[in-house]
Design an enzyme around this catalytic site. Structure first.
Site: not given
Ligand code: KIV
Length: 301
Positions: A57-58, A96, A126, A128, A195
């Site tokens: 989600d970055s 994510d 994924k 968090e 992280e």
């Molecule tokens: O969103 C993302 O890119 C991430 C990585 C930094 C692990 O969660």
């Protein structure tokens, strides 16, 4: 379509895509290599070198100009997830779950994660959170959704944490973070991202749990590493301390664009070899445009 994508597609026709258990089985065997990817073309380039690609989600910050990952909608993750699945043939694709789509309850998490799996064809999601997400992780895994966990600095909680701060730099914080790692592992996550975490803590967690740890700003002894692709390519204007820039793509793009602008202004581009002459014997039925036309011309010449 770029040459990388087409080459990837034909060469990878018989390639078996890695699955979550293949990634888990690498613990203690070989380091796990991963990067983020948000598009088909970068996925195709990274695919031969990576074990999994994360549609992180970055992308909200890197590609869409958000200040944090908090506003990222599920639909955006699905759209980019689909592109990455199409571009990569071998790597496991992990997508994510964005903020607000899984925290409320295990059943809400299942509904949204199932949507991500069905609409992108990715192999895992994924999310968090440590201990607080253990019940949800178990619920998803029991219902067929492989989960990668993410602990330490969890950017979706930025408004609670108060900034992008490394975690576990005081020993008093270690027990809670270690407990997060144990609980997500026991709940059935197939791996966990660590992280921005004090190096000795990341090393200790890697030793203590049975699933692979994927470090980003963590430790070289983690079972694998991940970086945001744009950061390691040198394309991001600012990067965290833990990023090593393996390329200088931003500068290369700028050089190319300034060269283009210069030639357009000097009217030296397009040159004769980039233009279409009239055919002598065939009437020209007007503009054919686009990539297909260009390809045909290049093939003819
Ligand atoms: O969103 C993302 O890119 C991430 C990585 C930094 C692990 O969660």
């Amino acid at each position: 379509m770029s040459s990388q994508v087409s080459a990837g597609n034909s060469a990878a026709a018989n390639v078996k895509r890695l699955m979550a258990p293949d990634i888990q089985a690498k613990k203690g065997v070989e380091p796990i290599v991963s990067l983020t990817s948000y598009h088909a073309h970068t996925a195709a380039i990274a695919d031969p070198y990576c074990d999994f690609l994360l549609v992180g989600d970055s992308l909200g910050m890197v590609m869409h100009g958000y200040e944090t990952t908090v506003p990222v909608p599920l639909e955006l993750m699905i759209m980019h997830g689909r592109a990455v699945v199409r571009g990569a043939k071998r790597s496991l694709i992990v997508v994510d779950m964005p903020f607000g789509t899984y925290e409320e309850s295990p059943s809400v998490a299942f509904r949204n994660a199932a949507r991500v799996m069905k609409e992108t064809d990715c192999g895992a999601v994924k999310l968090e959170g440590g201990k607080r997400m253990a019940e949800t992780i178990r619920y998803l895994v029991d219902r067929g959704i492989p989960v990668m966990a993410h602990i330490g600095l969890t950017p979706q909680s930025i408004n609670v944490i108060g900034g992008f701060k490394a975690q576990g730099r005081e020993e008093a914080q270690w027990a809670a973070i270690e407990e997060d790692a144990r609980q997500v592992a026991d709940a059935g996550a197939f791996s966990v991202v660590l992280e921005a975490m004090a190096e000795p803590l990341a090393a200790r967690i890697t030793k203590a749990i049975h699933i692979p740890t994927i470090g980003i700003g963590a430790s070289a002894v983690c079972d694998g590493q991940i970086l945001v692709m744009e950061d390691m390519l040198g394309l991001s204007p600012r990067v965290p301390k833990f990023v090593k820039e393996f390329g200088a793509i931003g500068a290369a793009i700028e050089r190319a664009i300034s060269g283009y602008a210069e030639e357009v202004r000097a009217r030296t581009f397009p040159a004769p070899e980039h233009t279409y002459a009239m055919r002598k014997d065939v009437p020209d039925h007007g503009a054919q445009s686009g990539r297909a036309t260009k390809k045909t011309k290049k093939q003819e010449s």
